[in-house]
Design a protein around this motif. Structure first.
Motif, short mmCIF file in Angstrom:
data_model
loop_
_atom_site.label_atom_id
_atom_site.label_comp_id
_atom_site.label_asym_id
_atom_site.label_seq_id
_atom_site.Cartn_x
_atom_site.Cartn_y
_atom_site.Cartn_z
N TYR A 120 0.90 -1.05 -0.01
CA TYR A 120 -0.01 0.10 0.00
C TYR A 120 0.85 1.29 0.01
O TYR A 120 0.58 2.29 -0.80
N ASN A 121 1.83 1.21 0.77
CA ASN A 121 2.72 2.37 0.95
C ASN A 121 3.57 2.56 -0.32
O ASN A 121 3.75 3.79 -0.52
N PHE A 122 4.00 1.65 -0.95
CA PHE A 122 4.82 1.81 -2.28
C PHE A 122 3.91 2.38 -3.15
O PHE A 122 4.47 3.19 -4.01
N PHE A 123 2.68 1.96 -3.46
CA PHE A 123 1.96 2.27 -4.26
C PHE A 123 1.02 3.58 -4.24
O PHE A 123 0.30 4.20 -4.98
N TYR A 124 0.49 3.83 -3.13
CA TYR A 124 -0.51 4.95 -2.86
C TYR A 124 -0.46 6.11 -3.32
O TYR A 124 -1.23 6.45 -4.07
N PHE A 125 0.60 6.98 -3.19
CA PHE A 125 0.83 8.34 -3.77
C PHE A 125 1.03 8.15 -5.34
O PHE A 125 0.48 9.17 -5.78
N ASP A 126 1.53 7.15 -5.72
CA ASP A 126 1.64 7.13 -7.39
C ASP A 126 0.20 7.01 -7.84
O ASP A 126 -0.04 7.63 -8.76
N LEU A 127 -0.46 6.10 -7.27
CA LEU A 127 -1.72 5.64 -7.75
C LEU A 127 -2.74 6.93 -7.87
O LEU A 127 -3.54 7.22 -8.61
N ILE A 128 -2.53 7.82 -6.70
CA ILE A 128 -3.41 8.80 -6.34
C ILE A 128 -3.28 9.89 -7.70
O ILE A 128 -3.87 10.41 -8.38
N ALA A 129 -1.67 10.27 -7.91
CA ALA A 129 -1.41 11.00 -8.90
C ALA A 129 -1.89 10.56 -10.30
O ALA A 129 -2.35 11.30 -11.15
N PHE A 130 -1.92 9.39 -10.33
CA PHE A 130 -2.54 8.38 -11.68
C PHE A 130 -3.92 8.87 -11.83
O PHE A 130 -4.49 9.64 -12.82
N SER A 131 -4.51 8.64 -10.73
CA SER A 131 -6.17 8.68 -10.65
C SER A 131 -6.29 10.02 -10.87
O SER A 131 -7.36 10.55 -11.47
N ARG A 132 -5.76 11.00 -10.26
CA ARG A 132 -5.91 12.47 -10.22
C ARG A 132 -5.84 13.19 -11.74
O ARG A 132 -6.36 14.07 -12.00
N SER A 133 -4.79 12.33 -12.44
CA SER A 133 -5.01 12.87 -13.84
C SER A 133 -6.08 12.77 -14.64
O SER A 133 -5.91 13.22 -15.72
N ILE A 134 -6.69 11.65 -14.25
CA ILE A 134 -8.06 11.35 -14.91
C ILE A 134 -9.12 12.05 -14.33
O ILE A 134 -9.86 12.48 -15.08
N LEU A 135 -9.27 12.34 -12.98
CA LEU A 135 -10.42 12.78 -12.25
C LEU A 135 -10.27 14.39 -12.10
O LEU A 135 -11.30 14.96 -11.71
N ASN A 136 -9.06 14.86 -12.10
CA ASN A 136 -8.97 16.30 -11.60
C ASN A 136 -9.45 16.71 -10.16
O ASN A 136 -9.91 17.85 -10.23
N SER A 137 -9.44 15.64 -9.37
CA SER A 137 -9.59 15.93 -8.08
C SER A 137 -8.95 15.29 -7.02
O SER A 137 -8.93 13.83 -7.06
N GLU A 138 -8.27 15.72 -6.12
CA GLU A 138 -7.33 15.09 -5.21
C GLU A 138 -8.23 14.01 -4.40
O GLU A 138 -8.01 12.93 -4.07
N GLN A 139 -9.43 14.57 -3.66
CA GLN A 139 -10.39 13.83 -2.75
C GLN A 139 -10.94 12.70 -3.55
O GLN A 139 -10.92 11.67 -3.12
N ASP A 140 -11.37 12.75 -4.84
CA ASP A 140 -11.86 11.65 -5.78
C ASP A 140 -10.76 10.78 -5.96
O ASP A 140 -10.91 9.52 -5.90
N ALA A 141 -9.52 11.23 -6.18
CA ALA A 141 -8.48 10.17 -6.48
C ALA A 141 -8.21 9.42 -5.30
O ALA A 141 -7.76 8.18 -5.31
N GLU A 142 -8.13 10.04 -3.99
CA GLU A 142 -7.91 9.40 -2.92
C GLU A 142 -9.01 8.40 -2.58
O GLU A 142 -8.63 7.19 -2.40
N ASP A 143 -10.24 8.46 -2.99
CA ASP A 143 -11.15 7.78 -2.40
C ASP A 143 -11.13 6.68 -3.39
O ASP A 143 -11.40 5.35 -3.07
N VAL A 144 -10.86 6.85 -4.70
CA VAL A 144 -10.78 5.76 -5.72
C VAL A 144 -9.53 4.78 -5.36
O VAL A 144 -9.56 3.62 -5.31
#
Length: 193
Positions: free
Chosen positions: A26-50
């Motif tokens: 989880y710690n290894f991938f968490y922030f990278d996956l948030i950055a990736f998801s945020r690039s799709i969603l344009n929302s930090e909170q939604d990316a964290e939820d995803v």
């Protein structure tokens, strides 16, 4: 993190319900996956939820984790589809393509290869990478930093392998040109002559 280490974590989680191994993954991938998801969603909170939901589902299905061949590709694909589903639930899109990615994705240049270049040049190289178009940054990041193949990235981003290879090639040429222009040579690893 090496592929062997990731595989060991997967097995510990699948076979022993190892929460510490899951936390490490989880710690290894968490922030990278948030950055990736945020690039799709344009929302930090939604990316964290995803991303949190992706990891919750991963834990719920942990007994099957031993059969995952490439956890990076698996997690990025899961984050992509979860992000797309969130957009669909908001009725914002029907499908996503590499051209739809946000300009907000910033590359963080920190991996084992960077140990060969001094800190100031790493910072400057990171700045160079962040001047690249978002698609080029993302392709470079997924292939060079996360170890996904061009084919896996093409599937993840709904684009052709040729497009991924071309963007990667162009990025590598820009980096090589910058290294030559700056007269930067990688440090030799101890023990290499």
């Amino acid at each position: 993190m090496k592929n062997q280490r990731l595989y060991e974590l997967l097995l510990r989680i699948a076979e022993h319900d190892d929460e510490m191994a899951f936390k490490e993954l989880y710690n290894f991938f968490y922030f990278d996956l948030i950055a990736f998801s945020r690039s799709i969603l344009n929302s930090e909170q939604d990316a964290e939820d995803v991303v949190i939901n992706v990891f919750v589902r991963l834990w719920q299905n942990r007994k099957t984790m031993g059969s995952i061949k490439n956890i990076s590709a698996y997690l990025y694909t899961a984050a992509k589809y979860a992000s797309i589903n969130m957009l669909k639930s908001r009725k914002e899109i029907n499908n996503i393509d590499i051209d739809d990615l946000s300009d907000t994705f910033q590359y963080s240049f920190a991996n084992p290869e960077t140990e060969l270049i001094d800190r100031e040049n790493i910072k400057r190289l990171g700045e160079l990478l962040n001047t690249l178009p978002p698609k080029s940054r993302l392709v470079f990041y997924l292939v060079k930093d996360k170890g996904l193949s061009c084919k896996e990235v093409s599937i993840l981003l709904n684009t052709s392998i040729r497009t991924v290879e071309t963007q990667l090639y162009q990025t590598m040429r820009k980096i090589a040109s910058w290294l030559d222009r700056e007269n930067i040579r990688p440090k030799r690893k101890p023990g290499n002559s």
